[in-house]
Each structure stands twice: as structure tokens, then as C-alpha cells.
Design an enzyme around this catalytic site. Structure first.
Site, PDB file in Angstrom:
ATOM      1  N   CYS A   1       0.817  -1.214   0.000  1.00 43.53           N
ATOM      2  CA  CYS A   1       0.000   0.000   0.000  1.00 43.53           C
ATOM      3  C   CYS A   1       0.850   1.264   0.000  1.00 43.53           C
ATOM      4  O   CYS A   1       0.318   2.366  -0.143  1.00 43.53           O
ATOM      5  CB  CYS A   1      -0.948  -0.007   1.194  1.00 43.53           C
ATOM      6  SG  CYS A   1      -2.315  -1.173   1.003  1.00 43.53           S
TER       7      CYS A   1
ATOM      8  N   ARG B   1     -14.780   9.233   0.626  1.00 46.10           N
ATOM      9  CA  ARG B   1     -13.486   8.530   0.596  1.00 46.10           C
ATOM     10  C   ARG B   1     -13.523   7.288   1.480  1.00 46.10           C
ATOM     11  O   ARG B   1     -12.573   6.993   2.208  1.00 46.10           O
ATOM     12  CB  ARG B   1     -12.346   9.458   1.032  1.00 46.10           C
ATOM     13  CG  ARG B   1     -12.146  10.645   0.113  1.00 46.10           C
ATOM     14  CD  ARG B   1     -10.960  11.483   0.528  1.00 46.10           C
ATOM     15  NE  ARG B   1     -10.763  12.615  -0.359  1.00 46.10           N
ATOM     16  CZ  ARG B   1      -9.790  13.505  -0.227  1.00 46.10           C
ATOM     17  NH1 ARG B   1      -8.926  13.390   0.760  1.00 46.10           N
ATOM     18  NH2 ARG B   1      -9.665  14.502  -1.072  1.00 46.10           N
TER      19      ARG B   1
ATOM     20  N   GLY C   1     -11.010 -13.361 -13.249  1.00 46.87           N
ATOM     21  CA  GLY C   1     -10.076 -12.248 -13.173  1.00 46.87           C
ATOM     22  C   GLY C   1      -9.654 -11.758 -14.537  1.00 46.87           C
ATOM     23  O   GLY C   1     -10.225 -12.127 -15.568  1.00 46.87           O
TER      24      GLY C   1
END
Length: 352
Positions: free
Chosen positions: A23, A55, A145
Site C-alpha cells: 500500500c 473517501r 479475473g
């Protein structure tokens, strides 16, 4: 770090094929605000209960008066060298957004970018298997996917969940007087940077990995506590960044007890060795103006980007005992790290 089904040559280390990690790859909040500032006319849907405006961790769409669908996606570059473990962490992190809304995941599809001329397909297979393992632990199928040839390895999931609308928790609905609790320690960015800098001792390699592979399933149960007023997960923007989102959304100020913030073992030792990820500095540059004056030590902890971090919970004083009992039952140390109050200063977060 994992029981990978295939042994890789020692020369293959996934973190050497990416410029970022986990991240910490996230675009900074300041730049992201520019990207999301659309010039198109506003389009609304009354059934979209949670979208970009707050958000929040995921989008929520109302199906009927009782049930909502949660939709989220998350992906990033390798944060560890082992491919199976990378896939497992990336998937765990993506699924977390469902739990952060109080929901239950029901299905996932994979997102894979792979440098096919640099890394064998067998390595990508291990990454996907790691993702499949995390999905199995969450009780869902990896149902499909999409993949592309990319200059750097990227993996993650798009996850669908469901929620009883009475249990829906958001990141902007906290109330003055709420207490703040965190379900995982801070320091993942520090430890993974130590690995990237080749400073991480072998005996410490499991610390961050174990934390990142822990699913935030407890979020579904936390959401059933009526006195839990807000919920979010702590990821790439760090504890301070996600706490600020909670404060700004509810127009509150957080009183944060810095010394109470739980830290992963050895995080301070590696911080002393200079293991500060670039994401820490980007985070502070983006939202530091809303924080009190911080020492470099405080910045390094509060702005440390987490990958598959814990849940940040805002709970009323009346429901605090119920939350503590739940955390105890799940062997999570119930440490109050602060509270939320009506603003009296310009800063959205103050330390005491």
C-alpha cells in the site's frame, strides 16, 4: 514465509522487480484529490449509498430496504519476495475493505499485471494461488479475473460483498465522545522497508507477514454493535491519514494518545536504523497541515503506510465495554488510543 508449492531460484526476489511496495504504492491523498476532481456534470443514483464523496473503503449499493451490495478493489506491487505470500497478502488486503464496511465477502476476481519477459509464468501461478488461499480463508471463491503484460508485477482483487443495511458502518459517521480503538499494531511499512533495504533479520521476517495475512473478519461482528458509530481500515495513508478522513467526514477533532498506539515487535529497532518508507513522507506532505507539530519519530509512526492493516473503530462510551469484550474474545488487545471531540483547534488531530 510460506509453504509455496514450488521452490524458486534464490535469484528471484519479487521486491526487486517493483519500484514500490504494498500500500506504500498508493498515490498520495493530495494527488488523488486532483485525479478525482471530475469536470463532468454530476450524475447521481439514489441507490448508491456510499460512493467517492466520503473517501470510504468501498462502494455500497442498495438492493432493497434490507440488503446492500459492497464493491471494492485493491491491488499493488510486491511487498515481500515470496510469490505465494505476496498473493495472500494482496488478497487479504483487498478483502479487508468489505469487513471495514461491516459486510461479508461473497466473491472475488483477480487483477494481475505480470512482466512475462522477466518473470516465469510459474511464479505468477504461485501469486494467484496465494490469493486463492486468502479467499478460501475468507470463505469465498476466486471466481475469475483479468491479466495483462505489465512492466512490474501487480496483483490484487475486486471483491463483492453483502451487508444488512442496519449493520452498515462508514468512515464519516463518528460522533463526539466516541473512543478510538485499533485492531492491529502499526509498523508494517517500517518492517517491509527494512526487508527492501536488506536490514531485516531472518528471525523477524514473520512479524509483518503474520500481521498482513490476518483477515479483518472481526469487522463483520464489530458492525453489529449499535454503539460503533464509524469504522475504517488503516492502510496506505497511515493511521493519521485514515483518522483524518474519519475526523473530516464527521467534522470532529481526534485526541490521540501517541504512547498508546500499538506497535509491531521490533518496529522501533528498525526505525532507529532508518527504515522509513517513501510513503511516510508522501503521506505527511499530503496532510501534515492538519496535524499538530510532530517529531520525526512521531511522523514515522503515525504516517507509516500499512498494508492489510487493522480496523480503526469509533465507539460510544456506552458501547465501549461491549467492544472490549468482543476484542478480548478474539485475542485482540483492547487498547483505547484516543477519543473524538467537537473541534476547538484548527488541527483535526491533537496529541496528548
Amino acid at each position: 514465509m510460506s509453504d509455496s508449492p514450488v521452490t524458486l531460484p534464490e535469484s528471484i526476489k519479487l521486491t526487486e522487480y517493483s519500484h514500490g511496495a504494498g500500500c506504500g504504492c498508493k498515490i498520495s491523498p493530495k494527488v488523488l484529490s486532483t485525479i478525482l476532481a471530475s469536470q463532468l456534470p454530476v450524475f447521481t443514483d439514489p441507490n448508491l449509498l456510499v460512493g467517492n464523496q466520503s473517501r470510504d473503503d468501498a462502494a455500497v449499493y442498495k438492493l432493497n430496504d434490507d440488503i446492500g451490495i459492497i464493491s471494492t478493489t485493491d491491488f499493488f506491487m510486491p511487498i515481500v519476495d515470496d510469490p505465494f505470500t505476496f498473493g495472500r497478502i494482496a488478497a487479504t488486503n483487498a478483502i479487508s475493505d468489505i469487513y471495514a464496511m461491516g459486510g461479508t465477502p461473497i466473491m472475488a476476481i483477480a487483477i494481475l499485471g505480470w512482466p512475462i519477459n522477466k518473470l516465469p509464468a510459474e511464479v505468477a501461478q504461485q501469486v494467484v494461488d496465494g490469493g486463492r488461499q486468502a479467499c478460501m480463508e475468507a470463505g469465498i471463491m476466486l471466481a475469475g479475473g483479468h491479466s495483462i503484460d505489465a512492466p512490474e508485477p501487480i496483483f490484487g482483487l475486486a471483491v463483492t460483498g453483502q451487508i444488512a443495511l442496519t449493520d452498515l458502518k462508514q468512515n464519516d459517521t463518528a460522533k463526539a465522545g466516541d473512543r478510538l480503538y485499533l485492531t492491529k499494531p502499526i509498523g508494517i511499512g517500517i518492517l517491509t522497508t527494512a526487508q527492501k533495504q536488506k536490514k531485516l533479520q531472518d528471525e523477524d521476517s514473520h512479524i509483518a507477514v503474520n500481521a498482513m495475512c490476518q483477515l479483518n473478519t472481526i469487522g463483520t461482528t464489530i458492525a453489529k454493535i449499535s454503539g460503533v458509530n464509524a469504522l475504517t481500515d488503516v492502510t496506505g495513508f497511515g493511521l493519521a491519514g485514515h483518522l483524518l478522513e474519519m475526523c473530516q467526514g464527521a467534522k470532529l477533532t481526534a485526541k490521540l494518545k501517541f504512547d498508546a498506539v500499538p506497535l509491531l515487535p521490533r518496529a522501533l529497532d528498525y526505525l532507529a536504523l532508518g527504515c522509513v518508507p517513501g510513503g511516510t513522507h508522501r503521506n505527511y506532505d499530503s496532510y501534515g497541515e492538519h496535524l499538530p507539530e510532530l517529531s520525526e519519530h512521531q511522523k514515522a509512526i503515525l504516517c507509516d503506510p500499512q498494508t492489510s492493516g487493522g480496523l480503526l473503530v469509533a465507539v460510544s462510551a456506552e458501547a465501549e465495554a461491549e467492544l472490549i469484550a468482543l476484542l478480548d474474545a478474539h485475542h485482540i488487545a483492547p487498547i483505547c488510543i484516543g477519543s473524538l471531540e467537537t473541534p476547538t483547534t484548527e488541527a483535526n488531530v491533537v496529541l496528548y
